[in-house]
Design a protein around this motif. Structure first.
Motif, PDB file in Angstrom:
ATOM      1  N   GLY A  40       0.252   0.979   2.713  1.00 52.88           N
ATOM      2  CA  GLY A  40       0.457  -0.309   2.068  1.00 52.88           C
ATOM      3  C   GLY A  40       1.294  -0.155   0.813  1.00 52.88           C
ATOM      4  O   GLY A  40       1.947   0.867   0.600  1.00 52.88           O
ATOM      5  N   HIS A  41       1.242  -1.181  -0.026  1.00 53.84           N
ATOM      6  CA  HIS A  41       2.005  -1.186  -1.265  1.00 53.84           C
ATOM      7  C   HIS A  41       1.264  -0.430  -2.365  1.00 53.84           C
ATOM      8  O   HIS A  41       0.052  -0.231  -2.304  1.00 53.84           O
ATOM      9  N   TYR A  42       2.007  -0.043  -3.398  1.00 54.88           N
ATOM     10  CA  TYR A  42       1.417   0.690  -4.515  1.00 54.88           C
ATOM     11  C   TYR A  42       0.205  -0.021  -5.116  1.00 54.88           C
ATOM     12  O   TYR A  42      -0.761   0.621  -5.478  1.00 54.88           O
ATOM     13  N   GLY A  43       0.233  -1.317  -5.238  1.00 52.29           N
ATOM     14  CA  GLY A  43      -0.847  -2.021  -5.912  1.00 52.29           C
ATOM     15  C   GLY A  43      -1.971  -2.497  -5.016  1.00 52.29           C
ATOM     16  O   GLY A  43      -2.923  -3.114  -5.489  1.00 52.29           O
ATOM     17  N   THR A  44      -1.894  -2.207  -3.724  1.00 54.83           N
ATOM     18  CA  THR A  44      -2.887  -2.723  -2.774  1.00 54.83           C
ATOM     19  C   THR A  44      -3.946  -1.665  -2.494  1.00 54.83           C
ATOM     20  O   THR A  44      -3.629  -0.561  -2.072  1.00 54.83           O
ATOM     21  N   LYS A  45      -5.202  -2.030  -2.733  1.00 53.00           N
ATOM     22  CA  LYS A  45      -6.317  -1.113  -2.517  1.00 53.00           C
ATOM     23  C   LYS A  45      -7.149  -1.589  -1.327  1.00 53.00           C
ATOM     24  O   LYS A  45      -7.231  -2.776  -1.069  1.00 53.00           O
ATOM     25  N   HIS A  50     -13.404   5.532  -0.039  1.00 49.75           N
ATOM     26  CA  HIS A  50     -14.272   5.608  -1.213  1.00 49.75           C
ATOM     27  C   HIS A  50     -13.461   5.558  -2.509  1.00 49.75           C
ATOM     28  O   HIS A  50     -13.871   4.934  -3.471  1.00 49.75           O
ATOM     29  N   ILE A  51     -12.314   6.230  -2.481  1.00 50.80           N
ATOM     30  CA  ILE A  51     -11.458   6.317  -3.662  1.00 50.80           C
ATOM     31  C   ILE A  51     -10.034   5.912  -3.289  1.00 50.80           C
ATOM     32  O   ILE A  51      -9.485   6.399  -2.296  1.00 50.80           O
ATOM     33  N   ASN A  52      -9.451   5.011  -4.079  1.00 48.28           N
ATOM     34  CA  ASN A  52      -8.036   4.650  -3.980  1.00 48.28           C
ATOM     35  C   ASN A  52      -7.341   5.183  -5.222  1.00 48.28           C
ATOM     36  O   ASN A  52      -7.917   5.171  -6.323  1.00 48.28           O
ATOM     37  N   ILE A  53      -6.103   5.627  -5.067  1.00 49.69           N
ATOM     38  CA  ILE A  53      -5.327   6.162  -6.186  1.00 49.69           C
ATOM     39  C   ILE A  53      -4.037   5.361  -6.287  1.00 49.69           C
ATOM     40  O   ILE A  53      -3.247   5.326  -5.343  1.00 49.69           O
ATOM     41  N   ASP A  54      -3.830   4.718  -7.434  1.00 46.52           N
ATOM     42  CA  ASP A  54      -2.665   3.848  -7.576  1.00 46.52           C
ATOM     43  C   ASP A  54      -1.413   4.640  -7.963  1.00 46.52           C
ATOM     44  O   ASP A  54      -1.456   5.866  -8.155  1.00 46.52           O
ATOM     45  N   LYS A  55      -0.315   3.940  -8.061  1.00 44.14           N
ATOM     46  CA  LYS A  55       1.003   4.525  -8.335  1.00 44.14           C
ATOM     47  C   LYS A  55       1.005   5.434  -9.561  1.00 44.14           C
ATOM     48  O   LYS A  55       1.701   6.448  -9.601  1.00 44.14           O
ATOM     49  N   ASP A  95      11.440   9.110   6.929  1.00 48.16           N
ATOM     50  CA  ASP A  95      11.643   8.501   5.608  1.00 48.16           C
ATOM     51  C   ASP A  95      10.315   7.894   5.153  1.00 48.16           C
ATOM     52  O   ASP A  95       9.738   7.069   5.860  1.00 48.16           O
ATOM     53  N   LEU A  96       9.847   8.282   3.977  1.00 53.04           N
ATOM     54  CA  LEU A  96       8.555   7.787   3.488  1.00 53.04           C
ATOM     55  C   LEU A  96       8.623   6.362   2.933  1.00 53.04           C
ATOM     56  O   LEU A  96       7.640   5.870   2.390  1.00 53.04           O
ATOM     57  N   GLY A  97       9.757   5.695   3.120  1.00 49.57           N
ATOM     58  CA  GLY A  97       9.858   4.284   2.797  1.00 49.57           C
ATOM     59  C   GLY A  97      10.108   4.023   1.325  1.00 49.57           C
ATOM     60  O   GLY A  97      10.302   4.946   0.524  1.00 49.57           O
ATOM     61  N   PRO A  98      10.067   2.732   0.941  1.00 50.04           N
ATOM     62  CA  PRO A  98      10.395   2.349  -0.432  1.00 50.04           C
ATOM     63  C   PRO A  98       9.297   2.664  -1.451  1.00 50.04           C
ATOM     64  O   PRO A  98       9.541   2.593  -2.653  1.00 50.04           O
ATOM     65  N   GLU A  99       8.097   3.020  -0.983  1.00 44.00           N
ATOM     66  CA  GLU A  99       6.982   3.309  -1.888  1.00 44.00           C
ATOM     67  C   GLU A  99       6.306   4.617  -1.474  1.00 44.00           C
ATOM     68  O   GLU A  99       5.157   4.629  -1.035  1.00 44.00           O
ATOM     69  N   PRO A 100       7.030   5.747  -1.619  1.00 46.90           N
ATOM     70  CA  PRO A 100       6.465   7.046  -1.240  1.00 46.90           C
ATOM     71  C   PRO A 100       5.406   7.501  -2.242  1.00 46.90           C
ATOM     72  O   PRO A 100       5.268   6.915  -3.318  1.00 46.90           O
ATOM     73  N   PRO A 101       4.670   8.561  -1.918  1.00 45.85           N
ATOM     74  CA  PRO A 101       3.717   9.090  -2.895  1.00 45.85           C
ATOM     75  C   PRO A 101       4.439   9.465  -4.190  1.00 45.85           C
ATOM     76  O   PRO A 101       5.505  10.085  -4.156  1.00 45.85           O
ATOM     77  N   THR A 102       3.854   9.076  -5.315  1.00 50.01           N
ATOM     78  CA  THR A 102       4.428   9.455  -6.610  1.00 50.01           C
ATOM     79  C   THR A 102       3.860  10.802  -7.039  1.00 50.01           C
ATOM     80  O   THR A 102       2.805  11.238  -6.549  1.00 50.01           O
ATOM     81  N   ALA A 103       4.566  11.445  -7.971  1.00 51.54           N
ATOM     82  CA  ALA A 103       4.059  12.714  -8.505  1.00 51.54           C
ATOM     83  C   ALA A 103       2.678  12.515  -9.126  1.00 51.54           C
ATOM     84  O   ALA A 103       1.784  13.357  -8.962  1.00 51.54           O
ATOM     85  N   ALA A 104       2.481  11.390  -9.809  1.00 52.28           N
ATOM     86  CA  ALA A 104       1.172  11.116 -10.432  1.00 52.28           C
ATOM     87  C   ALA A 104       0.084  10.976  -9.370  1.00 52.28           C
ATOM     88  O   ALA A 104      -1.044  11.461  -9.563  1.00 52.28           O
ATOM     89  N   GLN A 105       0.396  10.328  -8.253  1.00 48.73           N
ATOM     90  CA  GLN A 105      -0.593  10.195  -7.177  1.00 48.73           C
ATOM     91  C   GLN A 105      -0.953  11.542  -6.572  1.00 48.73           C
ATOM     92  O   GLN A 105      -2.127  11.827  -6.314  1.00 48.73           O
ATOM     93  N   ILE A 106       0.054  12.356  -6.326  1.00 51.95           N
ATOM     94  CA  ILE A 106      -0.184  13.661  -5.707  1.00 51.95           C
ATOM     95  C   ILE A 106      -1.079  14.519  -6.600  1.00 51.95           C
ATOM     96  O   ILE A 106      -2.057  15.122  -6.128  1.00 51.95           O
ATOM     97  N   GLU A 107      -0.773  14.554  -7.890  1.00 54.05           N
ATOM     98  CA  GLU A 107      -1.598  15.342  -8.807  1.00 54.05           C
ATOM     99  C   GLU A 107      -3.011  14.768  -8.917  1.00 54.05           C
ATOM    100  O   GLU A 107      -3.991  15.516  -8.952  1.00 54.05           O
ATOM    101  N   ALA A 108      -3.120  13.438  -8.961  1.00 52.86           N
ATOM    102  CA  ALA A 108      -4.441  12.810  -9.067  1.00 52.86           C
ATOM    103  C   ALA A 108      -5.276  13.083  -7.822  1.00 52.86           C
ATOM    104  O   ALA A 108      -6.497  13.305  -7.921  1.00 52.86           O
TER     105      ALA A 108
END
Length: 197
Positions: A40-45, A50-55, A95-108
Motif C-alpha cells: 500500500g501507500h506510505y501512510g496506510t496502515k 501487529h506492527i506497521n512501520i511508516d515511511k 521495479d518496487l514502484g513509486p513508494e519503495p522501502p525507505t532506508a528509515a523503514q529498513i533500519e526500523a
C-alpha cells in the motif's frame, strides 16, 4: 493503532512471551517473526499486522497483545508476530514502484526484529525470522501449504529485494546475502551485537 517506541515494543513482547511460546510449542516449533510490506501507500496502515512501520521508521502497534492471532501470513499466524513496512504500492519484481522501502523503514524493521527477538529469547535466523516471500516458499522446512512465493508462483514475494545497494534486484536463488531477508536478519543481528541495550 498507536505509535510506540522500540522499548515499548520490547515490553509488549515480554508481556506476550508465555502465550506466544505456548502457542508455538503446540505446533512443535519456536515463535516466528514474519516480515512484510503492505503493498500500500506510505501512510496506510493495516491491522492484519501487529506492527506497521511508516515511511519515517515510526512503529505503530495494532494491538496491545502481540499474542493475538492476526491475518498476516497464511496458515502461519499462530505463535507468530507480523511486522509490515507501509510501502510498495504497485511494486513488481522489476521495479518496487513509486513508494519503495525507505532506508528509515529498513533500519526500523531490523531494530524491531532485534527487540522482539530479545524479548522472546529467539535466535535471529531464517527458522525464526522470515520474509513473507520466504514463508510463502516454506523455506524454513515447515510445509504448511503449497509453495506460492518468489521461487514458485510469486503470489507473495514481500521483501525479496529491498531496492538498495545491499539488495538491489529480484533474485530468490541468490546465496550471496543480497536477498531482502538475509539483509534484514543481518542488520537485526548487528543491532543485537552493537546497539546500546
Amino acid at each position: 493503532m498507536r505509535q510506540i517506541t522500540l522499548d515499548e515494543l520490547y515490553d509488549l513482547g515480554r508481556a506476550a512471551y508465555d502465550d506466544i511460546w505456548d502457542t508455538a510449542k503446540a505446533y512443535g516449533r519456536d515463535p516466528k517473526l514474519y516480515l512484510h510490506w503492505t503493498a500500500g501507500h506510505y501512510g496506510t496502515k493495516f491491522d492484519d499486522y501487529h506492527i506497521n512501520i511508516d515511511k519515517d521508521g515510526n512503529l505503530y502497534a495494532s494491538t496491545d497483545n502481540l499474542a493475538d492471532i492476526l491475518a498476516h501470513t497464511w496458515r502461519r499466524n499462530s505463535g507468530a508476530i507480523g511486522i509490515a513496512l507501509d510501502c510498495c504500492v504497485d511494486a513488481t519484481s522489476e521495479d518496487l514502484g513509486p513508494e519503495p522501502p525507505t532506508a528509515a523503514q529498513i533500519e526500523a524493521m531490523a531494530q524491531a526484529v532485534w527487540k522482539l527477538a530479545d524479548a522472546l529469547d529467539l535466535t535471529i535466523d531464517k527458522e525464526r525470522v522470515m520474509t513473507h516471500g520466504e514463508a510463502a516458499d516454506n523455506e524454513d522446512g515447515l510445509y504448511t501449504h503449497d509453495a506460492y512465493g518468489p521461487k514458485n508462483t510469486c503470489e507473495r514475494w514481500d521483501l525479496e529485494y529491498l531496492g538498495t545497494d545491499e539488495s538491489p534486484s529480484f533474485n530468490p536463488w541468490a546465496t550471496d546475502g543480497t536477498r531482502g531477508g538475509d539483509v534484514l536478519r543481518g542488520k537485526a543481528n548487528w543491532y543485537r551485537e552493537n546497539a546500546p541495550h
